[in-house]
Design a protein around this motif. Structure first.
Motif, PDB file in Angstrom:
ATOM      1  N   THR A 446      20.785 155.108  -0.276  1.00  0.00           N
ATOM      2  CA  THR A 446      19.658 154.881  -0.944  1.00  0.00           C
ATOM      3  C   THR A 446      18.899 154.303  -0.112  1.00  0.00           C
ATOM      4  N   LYS A 447      17.554 154.316  -0.438  1.00  0.00           N
ATOM      5  CA  LYS A 447      16.256 153.812   0.297  1.00  0.00           C
ATOM      6  C   LYS A 447      15.797 152.693  -0.758  1.00  0.00           C
ATOM      7  N   PRO A 448      15.278 151.719  -0.371  1.00  0.00           N
ATOM      8  CA  PRO A 448      14.362 150.854  -1.294  1.00  0.00           C
ATOM      9  C   PRO A 448      13.026 151.427  -1.323  1.00  0.00           C
ATOM     10  N   CYS A 449      12.735 151.352  -2.734  1.00  0.00           N
ATOM     11  CA  CYS A 449      11.078 151.736  -2.813  1.00  0.00           C
ATOM     12  C   CYS A 449      10.136 150.842  -2.141  1.00  0.00           C
ATOM     13  N   PRO A 450       9.285 151.270  -1.364  1.00  0.00           N
ATOM     14  CA  PRO A 450       8.501 150.555  -0.592  1.00  0.00           C
ATOM     15  C   PRO A 450       7.528 149.615  -1.603  1.00  0.00           C
ATOM     16  N   ASN A 451       7.430 149.836  -2.654  1.00  0.00           N
ATOM     17  CA  ASN A 451       6.728 149.102  -3.598  1.00  0.00           C
ATOM     18  C   ASN A 451       7.281 148.039  -4.279  1.00  0.00           C
ATOM     19  N   CYS A 452       8.683 148.339  -4.818  1.00  0.00           N
ATOM     20  CA  CYS A 452       9.162 147.390  -5.577  1.00  0.00           C
ATOM     21  C   CYS A 452      10.560 147.127  -5.134  1.00  0.00           C
ATOM     22  N   ASN A 453      11.105 147.774  -4.194  1.00  0.00           N
ATOM     23  CA  ASN A 453      12.490 147.674  -3.468  1.00  0.00           C
ATOM     24  C   ASN A 453      13.616 147.897  -4.308  1.00  0.00           C
ATOM     25  N   ILE A 454      13.154 148.888  -5.670  1.00  0.00           N
ATOM     26  CA  ILE A 454      14.344 149.203  -6.280  1.00  0.00           C
ATOM     27  C   ILE A 454      15.243 150.392  -5.480  1.00  0.00           C
ATOM     28  N   PRO A 455      16.529 150.216  -5.403  1.00  0.00           N
ATOM     29  CA  PRO A 455      17.051 151.501  -4.811  1.00  0.00           C
ATOM     30  C   PRO A 455      17.030 152.725  -5.259  1.00  0.00           C
ATOM     31  N   VAL A 456      16.662 153.722  -4.420  1.00  0.00           N
ATOM     32  CA  VAL A 456      16.408 155.016  -4.705  1.00  0.00           C
ATOM     33  C   VAL A 456      17.219 155.988  -4.213  1.00  0.00           C
ATOM     34  N   GLU A 457      17.890 156.724  -4.862  1.00  0.00           N
ATOM     35  CA  GLU A 457      18.746 157.804  -4.109  1.00  0.00           C
ATOM     36  C   GLU A 457      18.270 159.357  -4.022  1.00  0.00           C
ATOM     37  N   LYS A 458      18.431 159.993  -2.978  1.00  0.00           N
ATOM     38  CA  LYS A 458      17.863 161.335  -2.728  1.00  0.00           C
ATOM     39  C   LYS A 458      18.961 162.300  -2.592  1.00  0.00           C
ATOM     40  N   ASN A 459      19.074 163.147  -3.726  1.00  0.00           N
ATOM     41  CA  ASN A 459      20.088 164.192  -3.866  1.00  0.00           C
ATOM     42  C   ASN A 459      19.803 165.584  -3.548  1.00  0.00           C
TER      43      ASN A 459
END
Length: 495
Positions: A446-459
């Protein structure tokens, strides 16, 4: 057929007449029962006084319809004529065109676009227009109202528009003019009239809706779904391109039309991703469908979307972002979701409201209580009371068991929360928590959202990311980590 008559706004009684009977014959039947002259009776239905030569069938009086009959002696009739003369702006009644019956009003033309090819024009750039089939002969063009029947059907059904006096609340008001748009119906005090009840000087119309699927009483009203209408112009659905009816019309600039099946799928998809929008005034709502999402759903590969960018580079941004200022204002439209999904919608909406107010949700499994602690309070206690709250104590920032010092939720070891009067089974807690290996995998994939740092997965898919957090929804590039822009679209959209 049976018609229920309310005589002089009293309790109703049934009258059995033939469907081909005239209004005069109905007056004579009521006059004989009430012992009054038939020529002193006035029959009012759906905001209009019915003339003697009309038949019940011509007036759209269905089985068990409710009509109002008032006794109008000669002296009172003259007073009413004076009132009616002044109520219509000083213009003699004879010069006024009789308002159309509410049973024949069609407001679909006020919300449907004049012409639309929907998504078909995007899928086939060579097609400039879509030929619209002609309307079926003999089809009624005035059944354009839909309601949510909250009493009997608990579903979206065809509706009936009715009117009553705003003062005495009786259906004895005759309209000065019929409504020509939804604002005339939904906004109070837009249309005037004359209440024919003796002793009432009401001159303002109050519209309401009833379910058309079954007989109803005066008190059984339904919620109008003003965006759902009969597809009288045969507009194609913007997502599936089928011509279906009824449809929902988003109130964006383009008046995009979507069939109810696609709208249901759109709502469920956005609900699962918690992508509804919380508006301070409207509540938990949705805007016009994002065409980009549906293009990706319909395409087997990214070639279609890439082709769109090549053929329509100036319009892809607008297509991708959806339509502004198109939030659904009447939230009962989401009743189309069905009971189970609508309950989820209400639950998520309540949670989002708590979060928007600066509150937090208890992270304990099976609790989820909404809490409104002080803004600077880090130690949160889920106080039990009134069947709500579990007694757990947790950190406001990381939602773990309360601790001193900085939070590090991804690397903190799983453990049990044990508070006074509340103990979590250690084995169950270990099974419910992520293992350390899973946490490391999450960090790598995952990568953290640049705005809120929530982990986001790209599938899969392109580099265009949208933060799934309801309070963020920041759009950014997976490749460069910057806010999504036209440079990303041109250089590495599909890398």
């Amino acid at each position: 057929m049976i018609v229920f008559v309310r005589f002089n706004s009293s309790h109703g009684f049934p009258v059995e007449v033939g469907s081909d009977s005239s209004i005069l014959q109905l007056k004579e039947a009521v006059a004989q029962r009430q012992g009054v002259p038939a020529d002193q009776l006035r029959v009012i239905f759906a905001g209009r006084e019915l003339s003697n030569d009309l038949t019940l069938q011509n007036c759209d009086l269905a089985q068990q319809s409710i009509v109002h009959i008032v006794e109008s002696p000669q002296k009172n009739s003259q007073d009413k004529e004076k009132t009616e003369y002044s109520c219509v702006g000083g213009v003699p009644k004879a010069l006024k065109r009789e308002p159309e019956s509410l049973t024949r009003i069609d407001l679909s033309t006020s919300i449907l676009p004049s012409v639309s090819a929907g998504l078909a024009v995007i899928l086939d750039p060579g097609k400039n227009s879509v030929s619209l089939p002609s309307e079926k002969s003999g089809a009624a063009s005035y059944n354009s109202f839909y309601v949510f029947c909250k009493n009997f059907c608990q579903a979206v059904k065809p509706g009936k528009l009715r009117v009553r006096c705003s003062v005495c609340k009786q259906g004895t008001l005759t309209l000065a003019r019929g409504p020509s748009c939804w604002d005339d119906v939904l906004i109070p005090n837009r249309i005037g009239g004359v209440c024919q009840s003796q002793g009432c000087n009401g001159n303002v119309a109050e519209f309401y809706f009833k379910c058309g699927a079954h007989p109803t009483t005066d008190s059984e009203t339904s919620v109008a779904l003003n965006l759902v209408t009969t597809n009288s112009r045969c507009i194609t659905c913007i997502t599936c391109t089928d011509i279906r009816s009824p449809v929902l019309v988003f109130q964006c600039v383009h008046r995009h039309v979507i069939c109810l099946d696609c709208f249901h799928l759109y709502c469920v998809t956005m609900l699962n991703d918690r992508q509804f929008i919380h508006d301070p005034e409207l509540g938990y709502s949705l805007s016009c469908v994002e065409i980009f999402t549906w293009l990706w759903f319909l395409a087997d590969t990214a070639s279609l979307v890439h082709s769109l960018f090549q053929h329509f580079p100036s319009s892809v941004t607008a297509v991708q972002a959806g339509c502004p200022d198109s939030l659904i204002k009447e939230l009962h439209h989401f009743r189309i979701l069905g009971e189970e999904q609508y309950n989820r919608y209400q639950h998520y909406g309540a949670e989002e409201c708590v979060l928007q107010m600066g509150g937090v949700l208890c992270p304990t499994p099976g609790c989820g209580a909404g809490l409104l602690p002080e803004p600077d309070l880090r130690r949160i206690v889920c106080e039990p009371g009134n069947g709500i709250g579990c007694g757990s104590v947790f950190c406001r920032e990381c939602k773990e068991e309360f601790h001193e010092g900085e939070c590090n939720s991804l690397l903190s070891p799983p453990g049990a929360m044990a508070q006074k009067g509340y103990v979590v089974d250690e084995h169950a807690a270990m099974q419910a928590r992520w293992e350390e290996a899973s946490r490391e995998t999450i960090k790598k994939t995952t990568k953290p959202c640049p705005n809120c740092n929530i982990p986001v997965e790209k599938n899969g898919g392109c580099m265009h990311m949208k933060c799934p957090h309801p309070q963020c929804r920041f759009e950014w590039c997976w490749n460069c980590g910057l806010e999504w822009n036209r440079t990303c679209m041109g250089d590495h959209w599909f890398e």
